[in-house]
Enzyme design. Structure first.
Site, PDB file in Angstrom:
ATOM      1  CB  SER A  85     -18.635  27.056   9.567  1.00  0.00           C
ATOM      2  OG  SER A  85     -19.705  27.628   8.835  1.00  0.00           O
ATOM      3  CG  ASP A 139     -15.848  23.772   4.231  1.00  0.00           C
ATOM      4  OD1 ASP A 139     -15.148  24.156   3.281  1.00  0.00           O
ATOM      5  OD2 ASP A 139     -16.980  23.278   4.069  1.00  0.00           O
ATOM      6  CG  HIS A 182     -20.067  23.737   5.841  1.00  0.00           C
ATOM      7  ND1 HIS A 182     -18.866  24.398   5.680  1.00  0.00           N
ATOM      8  CD2 HIS A 182     -20.751  24.422   6.802  1.00  0.00           C
ATOM      9  CE1 HIS A 182     -18.833  25.439   6.507  1.00  0.00           C
ATOM     10  NE2 HIS A 182     -19.951  25.477   7.202  1.00  0.00           N
TER      11      HIS A 182
END
Lengths: 328, 328
Positions: B136, B181, B257
């Site tokens: 992230s 991600d 995610h």
């Protein structure tokens, strides 16, 4: 026999410098919808004058730009042995993106029967060698058409002058697609239908080769009031990212989104869209040369010119950086 | 001699199934800033217990996620013969992205002298074989650090517990970077400093190999109130697009995610971020396996596992589609 003639023409031009005008004298033709050939929209056509059979390029203009504002660029391309057909999708009142793609599909459907009727005598279109290109929103139109995204929304209004019911244009109708600073919307979260970008690398569901030309200034605002013409996340970079190989990419880093237009129109657009500082004829020659090199490679001519630009981008009049060619 | 030992370890594990736990028993270690080794921030470390010299992976946690919320994933990686160091960049109050990158750089600087002091006896870090990864926002942190983007903003406040003046970390300190991600902001026009994305293909100014893992649900909102965690234009797709070869890409299309977090935390995050429907252990094993395969390839071990996944993505427990490996 006619197709054979075309092949001779293409290979005969392989020694030309793609960044300079080609050996064919060209003629521009404006075909109105009142013409006997019944084109679905007005067309601006540039074709070689010399007898022969030539590949065809359907060129989609940008948002609120005229289809004949690219005459220098289109003449450059045609002079290398191509018939360029640039539809006028609308006048002063723009239509929806979906309607624009449908109109482009209608022109595609018209080409096999109509184009020959409006060309100079003994100049024949090689409809089997058909490529697509487009600038700005027209770049998206070209990709949408190549992807067969001509879906029809349900409508209450009755079909009028433009047929609302269009056969889905199969991607296989086209041999290549070229985006000239293509734009898919104003941001990833604000894009008109059809949504062709999916934000997945190489996701475009088509097998034809791709060329993408970006501009370095397209993602920059013009002062405080004018947002970028080709914003990050919806511009050339993402179109290239989502293209399957073979795909080539060229960034004209010192030029702006409208710097490949004819000089008068490029000047006018420089009050709306950030322009580069270099001489614009170098940009027009560069875009023209890249388009010609891509067409020569992708439509079965020679790979030499495209490979030459990729291996030495300094052969182009404008600075191209980066240049990428993913072959497989 | 120690380095030689590491090489033996890496090649010895080349027959393992990267998607299953490796042959090394691992130990987790939490190192507080009060530790004698003086780490710049608290660290969660997972290392093999068996004596040997192992490559090191610096793993950057996601925004407002704990550095120890990935323990299953990090144990999976470590069990294949890697020492994983996961810094805790902040507690309940997040810091700026710029400060986070600086802290990651500080941890990098600490590794050569500090890491050995906190590892089990006879377990040695091969600091010359150092890779970066992050999830992230931590994925962006990893890329920013690899790119040497540890610039120091001018500040009026005096430096406090964390040093504000950091040597610019040279990209060459790292042998590979892996984004799980990764997310660069909330949109292309709303990204915190440092702005590492430039929206130009292959523009990242670094020469180390890259692996990017995306999730299929990361760009989807959760109901009406929760925006996507990994929005289009700032997510995995663009990180891959801007990476120079060699670069590989994997989309875990059926997962969300946060689905690679430990189960309890993944459940918790499913109220904030759209989760997939499949069993999450398959996602954790898939991400773990890809990371291990990439490390084995990029840190000088064997290419076999990475090539095997690329050639047949169905070997992974989760569906990976597309899988792309651009070698040059």
């Amino acid at each position: 026999m006619a197709v054979l003639e075309a092949k001779i023409v293409v290979s005969a031009s392989s020694d030309d410098d793609v960044f300079e005008k080609g050996k064919f004298k060209v003629k521009t033709i404006t075909v109105r919808t009142s013409n006997a050939s019944k084109p679905p929209v007005e067309l601006f056509i540039v074709a070689p004058q010399e007898k022969g059979t030539y590949p065809v390029l359907l060129f989609c203009h940008g948002f609120m730009l005229g289809n004949n504002w690219y005459s220098y660029l289109l003449r450059h391309i045609a002079s290398h042995g191509y018939i360029v057909v640039a539809p006028k999708f609308y006048g002063y009142i723009p239509i929806s993106m979906t309607a624009e793609v449908r109109r482009a599909a209608q022109v595609t459907d018209w080409l096999p029967t109509g184009l020959l009727l409006v060309l100079p005598e003994k100049v024949n279109p090689d409809i089997d060698n058909l490529a697509l290109a487009g600038h700005s929103r027209g770049g998206k139109t070209a990709f949408a058409l190549a992807l067969g995204r001509t879906e029809q929304k349900s409508r209450k209004k009755k079909a009028r002058s433009i047929r609302d019911v269009v056969d889905v244009t199969q991607p296989s109708k086209f041999k290549a697609v070229i985006g000239v600073d293509p734009v898919a919307g104003s941001s990833p979260s604000d894009r008109p239908q059809p949504h062709i970008l999916e934000y997945i690398p190489r996701c475009f569901n088509m097998s034809i080769p791709v060329a993408v030309i970006g501009t370095g200034y397209g993602n920059q605002p013009l002062g405080l009031l004018r947002p970028p013409s080709a914003p990050n996340g919806v511009n050339h970079s993402e179109f290239f990212n989502e293209s399957k190989p073979p795909a080539c990419y060229f960034l004209a880093k010192d030029y702006g989104h409208c710097d490949m237009l004819d000089e008068w129109y490029a000047n006018m657009m420089s009050f709306i869209s950030k322009s580069g500082t270099g001489p614009r004829d170098l940009m027009r020659k560069s875009v023209g040369g890249i388009v010609v090199a891509a067409l020569k490679s992708y439509l079965g001519g020679s790979d030499d010119d495209l490979n030459a630009i990729v291996h030495d981008p300094t052969t182009a009049p404008a600075t191209l950086d980066p240049v990428i060619y993913v072959k497989e």
